[in-house]
Design a protein around this motif. Structure first.
Motif, PDB file in Angstrom:
ATOM      1  N   TRP A  87       0.725  -1.464  -0.009  1.00 53.57           N
ATOM      2  CA  TRP A  87       0.025  -0.010   0.005  1.00 53.57           C
ATOM      3  C   TRP A  87       0.902   1.257   0.072  1.00 53.57           C
ATOM      4  O   TRP A  87       0.697   2.131  -0.735  1.00 53.57           O
ATOM      5  CB  TRP A  87      -0.844   0.052   1.325  1.00 53.57           C
ATOM      6  CG  TRP A  87      -1.843   1.060   1.145  1.00 53.57           C
ATOM      7  CD1 TRP A  87      -2.980   1.489   0.451  1.00 53.57           C
ATOM      8  CD2 TRP A  87      -1.537   2.322   1.880  1.00 53.57           C
ATOM      9  NE1 TRP A  87      -3.258   2.603   0.933  1.00 53.57           N
ATOM     10  CE2 TRP A  87      -2.586   3.240   1.689  1.00 53.57           C
ATOM     11  CE3 TRP A  87      -0.369   2.850   2.996  1.00 53.57           C
ATOM     12  CZ2 TRP A  87      -2.649   4.662   2.276  1.00 53.57           C
ATOM     13  CZ3 TRP A  87      -0.617   4.152   3.467  1.00 53.57           C
ATOM     14  CH2 TRP A  87      -1.719   5.058   3.094  1.00 53.57           C
TER      15      TRP A  87
ATOM     16  N   ASN B 191       1.279   4.568  -3.278  1.00 53.13           N
ATOM     17  CA  ASN B 191       0.817   5.869  -2.942  1.00 53.13           C
ATOM     18  C   ASN B 191       2.334   6.619  -2.774  1.00 53.13           C
ATOM     19  O   ASN B 191       2.705   6.626  -1.546  1.00 53.13           O
ATOM     20  CB  ASN B 191       0.090   5.950  -1.492  1.00 53.13           C
ATOM     21  CG  ASN B 191      -1.259   5.284  -1.745  1.00 53.13           C
ATOM     22  OD1 ASN B 191      -2.127   6.021  -2.413  1.00 53.13           O
ATOM     23  ND2 ASN B 191      -1.348   3.938  -1.280  1.00 53.13           N
TER      24      ASN B 191
ATOM     25  N   GLU C 140      -4.862  14.407   6.120  1.00 51.09           N
ATOM     26  CA  GLU C 140      -5.703  13.285   5.948  1.00 51.09           C
ATOM     27  C   GLU C 140      -4.924  12.031   5.532  1.00 51.09           C
ATOM     28  O   GLU C 140      -5.253  10.767   5.759  1.00 51.09           O
ATOM     29  CB  GLU C 140      -6.527  13.560   4.348  1.00 51.09           C
ATOM     30  CG  GLU C 140      -5.880  13.712   3.398  1.00 51.09           C
ATOM     31  CD  GLU C 140      -5.488  15.266   3.127  1.00 51.09           C
ATOM     32  OE1 GLU C 140      -5.221  15.500   1.855  1.00 51.09           O
ATOM     33  OE2 GLU C 140      -5.755  15.946   3.750  1.00 51.09           O
ATOM     34  N   TRP C 141      -3.568  12.287   5.043  1.00 51.47           N
ATOM     35  CA  TRP C 141      -2.636  11.218   4.888  1.00 51.47           C
ATOM     36  C   TRP C 141      -2.350  10.497   6.173  1.00 51.47           C
ATOM     37  O   TRP C 141      -2.170   9.468   6.106  1.00 51.47           O
ATOM     38  CB  TRP C 141      -1.526  11.650   3.859  1.00 51.47           C
ATOM     39  CG  TRP C 141      -1.875  11.690   2.214  1.00 51.47           C
ATOM     40  CD1 TRP C 141      -2.261  12.778   1.922  1.00 51.47           C
ATOM     41  CD2 TRP C 141      -2.341  10.853   1.402  1.00 51.47           C
ATOM     42  NE1 TRP C 141      -2.417  12.655   0.304  1.00 51.47           N
ATOM     43  CE2 TRP C 141      -2.582  11.111   0.277  1.00 51.47           C
ATOM     44  CE3 TRP C 141      -2.159   9.317   1.557  1.00 51.47           C
ATOM     45  CZ2 TRP C 141      -2.672  10.290  -0.776  1.00 51.47           C
ATOM     46  CZ3 TRP C 141      -2.366   8.541   0.570  1.00 51.47           C
ATOM     47  CH2 TRP C 141      -2.721   9.142  -0.743  1.00 51.47           C
TER      48      TRP C 141
ATOM     49  N   GLU D  69      -4.034  10.426   8.572  1.00 50.79           N
ATOM     50  CA  GLU D  69      -5.090   9.302   9.101  1.00 50.79           C
ATOM     51  C   GLU D  69      -5.200   7.995   8.288  1.00 50.79           C
ATOM     52  O   GLU D  69      -5.238   6.969   8.748  1.00 50.79           O
ATOM     53  CB  GLU D  69      -6.428   9.972   9.091  1.00 50.79           C
ATOM     54  CG  GLU D  69      -6.687  11.157  10.116  1.00 50.79           C
ATOM     55  CD  GLU D  69      -7.959  11.666  10.021  1.00 50.79           C
ATOM     56  OE1 GLU D  69      -8.804  11.273   9.167  1.00 50.79           O
ATOM     57  OE2 GLU D  69      -8.298  12.890  10.924  1.00 50.79           O
ATOM     58  N   ARG D  70      -4.861   8.244   7.081  1.00 51.01           N
ATOM     59  CA  ARG D  70      -4.939   6.889   6.118  1.00 51.01           C
ATOM     60  C   ARG D  70      -3.471   5.965   6.388  1.00 51.01           C
ATOM     61  O   ARG D  70      -3.798   4.927   6.493  1.00 51.01           O
ATOM     62  CB  ARG D  70      -4.736   7.467   4.641  1.00 51.01           C
ATOM     63  CG  ARG D  70      -5.991   8.077   4.254  1.00 51.01           C
ATOM     64  CD  ARG D  70      -5.768   8.666   2.645  1.00 51.01           C
ATOM     65  NE  ARG D  70      -6.600   9.690   2.185  1.00 51.01           N
ATOM     66  CZ  ARG D  70      -6.617  10.137   1.017  1.00 51.01           C
ATOM     67  NH1 ARG D  70      -5.774   9.928   0.331  1.00 51.01           N
ATOM     68  NH2 ARG D  70      -7.585  10.993   0.845  1.00 51.01           N
ATOM     69  N   VAL D  71      -2.459   6.790   6.866  1.00 48.19           N
ATOM     70  CA  VAL D  71      -1.072   5.766   7.236  1.00 48.19           C
ATOM     71  C   VAL D  71      -1.610   5.095   8.713  1.00 48.19           C
ATOM     72  O   VAL D  71      -1.411   3.951   8.448  1.00 48.19           O
ATOM     73  CB  VAL D  71      -0.061   6.893   7.180  1.00 48.19           C
ATOM     74  CG1 VAL D  71       1.285   5.915   7.729  1.00 48.19           C
ATOM     75  CG2 VAL D  71       0.278   7.127   5.942  1.00 48.19           C
TER      76      VAL D  71
ATOM     77  N   TRP E 169      -4.353   4.272   9.840  1.00 48.18           N
ATOM     78  CA  TRP E 169      -5.425   3.022   9.420  1.00 48.18           C
ATOM     79  C   TRP E 169      -4.740   1.945   9.031  1.00 48.18           C
ATOM     80  O   TRP E 169      -4.984   0.874   9.459  1.00 48.18           O
ATOM     81  CB  TRP E 169      -6.652   3.761   8.536  1.00 48.18           C
ATOM     82  CG  TRP E 169      -7.791   3.000   8.490  1.00 48.18           C
ATOM     83  CD1 TRP E 169      -8.940   3.102   9.462  1.00 48.18           C
ATOM     84  CD2 TRP E 169      -8.019   1.721   8.004  1.00 48.18           C
ATOM     85  NE1 TRP E 169      -9.701   1.880   9.214  1.00 48.18           N
ATOM     86  CE2 TRP E 169      -9.212   0.864   8.182  1.00 48.18           C
ATOM     87  CE3 TRP E 169      -6.998   1.044   6.792  1.00 48.18           C
ATOM     88  CZ2 TRP E 169      -9.881   0.094   7.556  1.00 48.18           C
ATOM     89  CZ3 TRP E 169      -7.700  -0.244   6.110  1.00 48.18           C
ATOM     90  CH2 TRP E 169      -9.072  -0.457   6.409  1.00 48.18           C
ATOM     91  N   GLN E 170      -4.070   2.231   7.965  1.00 50.54           N
ATOM     92  CA  GLN E 170      -3.370   1.042   7.261  1.00 50.54           C
ATOM     93  C   GLN E 170      -2.174   0.423   8.374  1.00 50.54           C
ATOM     94  O   GLN E 170      -2.197  -0.925   8.165  1.00 50.54           O
ATOM     95  CB  GLN E 170      -2.078   1.553   6.091  1.00 50.54           C
ATOM     96  CG  GLN E 170      -3.251   2.048   5.076  1.00 50.54           C
ATOM     97  CD  GLN E 170      -4.189   1.248   4.191  1.00 50.54           C
ATOM     98  OE1 GLN E 170      -3.733  -0.288   4.138  1.00 50.54           O
ATOM     99  NE2 GLN E 170      -5.135   1.522   3.694  1.00 50.54           N
TER     100      GLN E 170
ATOM    101  N   ARG F  24      -4.476  -3.040   8.203  1.00 55.37           N
ATOM    102  CA  ARG F  24      -3.691  -3.793   7.251  1.00 55.37           C
ATOM    103  C   ARG F  24      -2.570  -4.524   7.813  1.00 55.37           C
ATOM    104  O   ARG F  24      -2.719  -5.690   7.456  1.00 55.37           O
ATOM    105  CB  ARG F  24      -3.437  -2.744   6.005  1.00 55.37           C
ATOM    106  CG  ARG F  24      -2.742  -3.616   4.858  1.00 55.37           C
ATOM    107  CD  ARG F  24      -2.543  -3.001   3.565  1.00 55.37           C
ATOM    108  NE  ARG F  24      -3.506  -2.097   2.872  1.00 55.37           N
ATOM    109  CZ  ARG F  24      -4.039  -2.472   1.865  1.00 55.37           C
ATOM    110  NH1 ARG F  24      -3.725  -3.397   1.256  1.00 55.37           N
ATOM    111  NH2 ARG F  24      -5.333  -1.722   1.540  1.00 55.37           N
TER     112      ARG F  24
ATOM    113  N   TYR G 190      -6.355   1.844  16.640  1.00 57.52           N
ATOM    114  CA  TYR G 190      -6.473   3.131  15.674  1.00 57.52           C
ATOM    115  C   TYR G 190      -6.839   4.475  16.442  1.00 57.52           C
ATOM    116  O   TYR G 190      -6.073   5.561  16.464  1.00 57.52           O
ATOM    117  CB  TYR G 190      -7.023   2.918  14.502  1.00 57.52           C
ATOM    118  CG  TYR G 190      -7.463   3.981  13.628  1.00 57.52           C
ATOM    119  CD1 TYR G 190      -6.363   4.671  12.849  1.00 57.52           C
ATOM    120  CD2 TYR G 190      -8.703   4.677  13.553  1.00 57.52           C
ATOM    121  CE1 TYR G 190      -6.683   5.768  12.064  1.00 57.52           C
ATOM    122  CE2 TYR G 190      -8.903   5.890  12.887  1.00 57.52           C
ATOM    123  CZ  TYR G 190      -7.762   6.385  11.840  1.00 57.52           C
ATOM    124  OH  TYR G 190      -8.159   7.639  11.331  1.00 57.52           O
TER     125      TYR G 190
END
Length: 233
Positions: free
Chosen positions: A35, A39, A76-77, A79-81, A83-84, A88, A196
């Motif tokens: 992932w 990105n 926002e990145w 938060e995405r990191v 979450w992964q 993930r 998280y």
């Protein structure tokens, strides 16, 4: 600081995280990296290494430190990191782990943090934040931890010594990192998280507390006093 959102920070330019953790198996670790590499926004700012102070026994990767930073306008990145990492890679943290947070503060406001009043303000806020958590004890233990202890005694002497590169960097707030290439103020105080949402709340707390503190100083609601007030940035 109502309706606080990191992308609207006025005094902080960027935020970085160091996540001490374990990952249970090869597949989970590979999925995270797949992932990341897909990105470009993440890949250029994401790193992984090891930390000898971390040991998560039930994991194949037992002593990881995952690192990421982003400008606040691209929050926002973050938060995405996160979450992964948690969903993930399914990272695991225990009492050997901490969550360090690095802030790059705008040059004109950075000196406001090199005062005993900021240490006192932040440490009191941390205790209030800790009391509201499901497991306050792990937060309180960090205030006495070998790698993250609270400042005590003569705060003015301790802040100046730390800022000059003396004393131990293993404090709740570490100024030694201002002398390194990234020129950040490092917050080492946060304990391991259970998921998280808790990890995200830790980062938001640090950002909001620093923004709120600087705002009170600029509005004249907090008078800063220190025997050495011309500290270079």
């Amino acid at each position: 600081m109502r309706n606080f959102h990191p992308s609207k920070c006025r005094y902080i330019m960027s935020v970085g995280i160091e996540v001490e953790c374990g990952v249970k198996d090869e597949q989970s670790y590979r999925q995270l990296w797949d992932w990341v590499n897909e990105n470009s926004e993440v890949a250029e700012r994401f790193e992984a290494g090891s930390d000898g102070s971390v040991y998560v026994a039930q994991c194949l990767y037992r002593s990881l430190e995952l690192r990421y930073w982003t400008p606040v306008e691209k929050w926002e990145w973050m938060e995405r990191v996160l979450w992964q990492m948690w969903h993930r890679a399914c990272i695991v943290q225990n009492a050997t782990c901490g969550n360090h947070i690095h802030l790059v503060v705008r040059d004109e406001y950075l000196p406001l943090l090199i005062y005993p009043q900021f240490i006192r303000y932040f440490q009191r806020a941390y205790l209030r934040f800790s009391a509201k958590q499901p497991n306050p004890l792990k937060y309180y233990e960090r205030t006495r931890g070998s790698y993250s202890s609270f400042y005590r005694g003569n705060l003015e002497v301790e802040v100046i010594r730390q800022y000059r590169g003396g004393g131990s960097r293993y404090k709740a707030i570490n100024y030694h990192s201002l002398h390194e290439w990234q020129k950040t103020v490092e917050f080492r105080i946060m304990p391991y998280a259970d998921g998280y949402n808790e990890h995200l709340a830790q980062i938001l707390f640090v950002l909001k507390t620093v923004e709120s503190y600087i705002s009170t100083v600029l509005r004249g609601r907090r008078i800063l006093e220190c025997s050495e007030v011309s500290l270079p940035t």
